[in-house]
Scaffold this motif. Structure first.
Motif, PDB file in Angstrom:
ATOM      1  N   ASP A   1       0.904  -1.215  -0.086  1.00 31.57           N
ATOM      2  CA  ASP A   1      -0.024  -0.159  -0.041  1.00 31.57           C
ATOM      3  C   ASP A   1       0.816   1.296  -0.337  1.00 31.57           C
ATOM      4  N   ASP A   2       0.310   2.546   0.331  1.00 32.31           N
ATOM      5  CA  ASP A   2       1.041   3.436  -0.048  1.00 32.31           C
ATOM      6  C   ASP A   2       1.546   3.981   1.693  1.00 32.31           C
TER       7      ASP A   2
ATOM      8  N   THR B   1       1.382  -2.004  -6.589  1.00 30.74           N
ATOM      9  CA  THR B   1       1.422  -1.151  -5.631  1.00 30.74           C
ATOM     10  C   THR B   1       0.550   0.022  -6.392  1.00 30.74           C
ATOM     11  N   ASN B   2       0.371   0.881  -5.459  1.00 30.66           N
ATOM     12  CA  ASN B   2      -0.091   2.559  -5.995  1.00 30.66           C
ATOM     13  C   ASN B   2       0.638   3.574  -5.504  1.00 30.66           C
TER      14      ASN B   2
ATOM     15  N   ALA C   1      -7.303  -1.984  -8.793  1.00 31.97           N
ATOM     16  CA  ALA C   1      -6.814  -2.830  -7.537  1.00 31.97           C
ATOM     17  C   ALA C   1      -7.706  -4.503  -7.454  1.00 31.97           C
TER      18      ALA C   1
ATOM     19  N   MET D   1       1.110  -4.201   4.863  1.00 32.02           N
ATOM     20  CA  MET D   1      -0.257  -2.477   4.760  1.00 32.02           C
ATOM     21  C   MET D   1       0.474  -2.103   6.333  1.00 32.02           C
TER      22      MET D   1
ATOM     23  N   THR E   1      -1.345   1.795   9.006  1.00 32.59           N
ATOM     24  CA  THR E   1      -2.984   2.515   8.800  1.00 32.59           C
ATOM     25  C   THR E   1      -2.368   3.375   9.530  1.00 32.59           C
TER      26      THR E   1
ATOM     27  N   THR F   1      -7.677   6.651   0.651  1.00 28.86           N
ATOM     28  CA  THR F   1      -6.965   5.894   0.436  1.00 28.86           C
ATOM     29  C   THR F   1      -7.805   4.285   1.174  1.00 28.86           C
TER      30      THR F   1
ATOM     31  N   LYS G   1      -6.620   0.488  -0.743  1.00 28.67           N
ATOM     32  CA  LYS G   1      -6.264  -0.161   1.331  1.00 28.67           C
ATOM     33  C   LYS G   1      -7.848  -1.932   0.957  1.00 28.67           C
TER      34      LYS G   1
ATOM     35  N   LEU H   1      -6.901  -3.560  -1.918  1.00 25.75           N
ATOM     36  CA  LEU H   1      -6.332  -4.385  -2.425  1.00 25.75           C
ATOM     37  C   LEU H   1      -6.262  -6.199  -0.961  1.00 25.75           C
TER      38      LEU H   1
END
Length: 262
Positions: free
Chosen positions: A107-108, A129-130, A169, A179, A181, A196, A200, A203
């Motif tokens: 994730d980011d 991935t993003n 995704a 990931m 948070t 976001t 998530k 994914l």
């Protein structure tokens, strides 16, 4: 909608500009924002309401002030520096779950970025991935097939977010997802940004194994949008700085937990 100078801007762009301004100056006045953006004071009130819900600012009489936790997310560089040693230990521990030939989703989060740094040594892999930071880091690495999830680019996260990214995704199937948070409250993951969370969740839906990476600072923060309970993850990896009472609480709640030791 247009700025005072006549250049059309979207609601999203205007709110992003307001967010950046309050983070940069610490305080903004409603009347000044209305004049600058060429909109009514009521429109600015609505913009500030949304940004306050997302945790970026706090409304006060006549304007808004930045929040301490929002300052932690003003840039990827700041996020990388935050709890860097803990994230590195967590990433080292989590990377043991990766086997050559797998599809790995990231994730980011900068916690996932720390995992990405360890993936070239585990090639061949496919990485989904993003997060543009991950794409830039891994592009050109031998043995890695890199798939970037496109959509609306958000500079504050250096990532592609929103509905289009989430839709893409959901077409990807990963063996393992790493990931993180913004915050953990009452055994649930929380985040400031709905865009976001959309990505998530997408994914998570398509991952064979879900791994949540949590440095202990996440337990001291707050956010407004719920992502998922910790029990929805196959594994939660925390650092050794997490209080023992917190670990006992999570295990009692049925959370699959591992501690990345020093």
């Amino acid at each position: 909608m247009a700025e005072a100078g006549g250049t059309p801007v979207s609601q999203q762009d205007r709110r992003e500009e307001i967010r950046q301004e309050v983070l940069a100056s610490g305080f903004v006045r409603i009347e000044e924002l209305a004049a600058k953006h060429g909109v009514s004071g009521m429109t600015i009130h609505r913009d500030l309401d949304v940004l306050e819900q997302q945790g970026w600012l706090r409304k006060v009489r006549g304007g808004a002030t930045s929040t301490p936790t929002a300052l932690l997310e003003t840039s990827v560089r700041a996020r990388i520096a935050d709890a860097a040693e803990e994230k590195a230990r967590i990433a080292e521990h989590a990377a043991r779950l990766v086997s050559p030939g797998q599809v790995v989703a990231l994730d980011d989060s900068t916690s996932a970025l720390a995992v990405a740094e360890r993936l070239p040594a585990l090639a061949p892999l496919t990485v989904v991935t993003n997060f543009l930071s991950v794409i830039n880091l891994l592009s050109g690495e031998p043995g890695l097939h890199l798939i970037g999830l496109g959509g609306d680019y958000q500079p504050s996260y250096d990532a592609f977010l929103g509905l289009h990214t989430a839709t893409m995704a959901r077409t990807m199937r990963s063996d393992v997802l790493f990931m993180s948070t913004t915050a953990v409250v009452g055994g649930h993951c929380l985040h400031r940004s709905q865009e976001t969370i959309q990505v998530k969740r997408a994914l998570m839906e398509t991952a064979g194994k879900r791994v949540l990476l949590l440095d202990h600072s996440k337990f001291d923060r707050r956010a407004v949008h719920e992502l998922a309970p910790l029990t929805e993850f196959d594994l939660v990896v925390v650092d050794a700085g997490t209080p023992a009472a917190r670990l006992d609480e999570l295990r009692s709640a049925g959370v699959a937990l591992e501690v990345a030791e020093r």
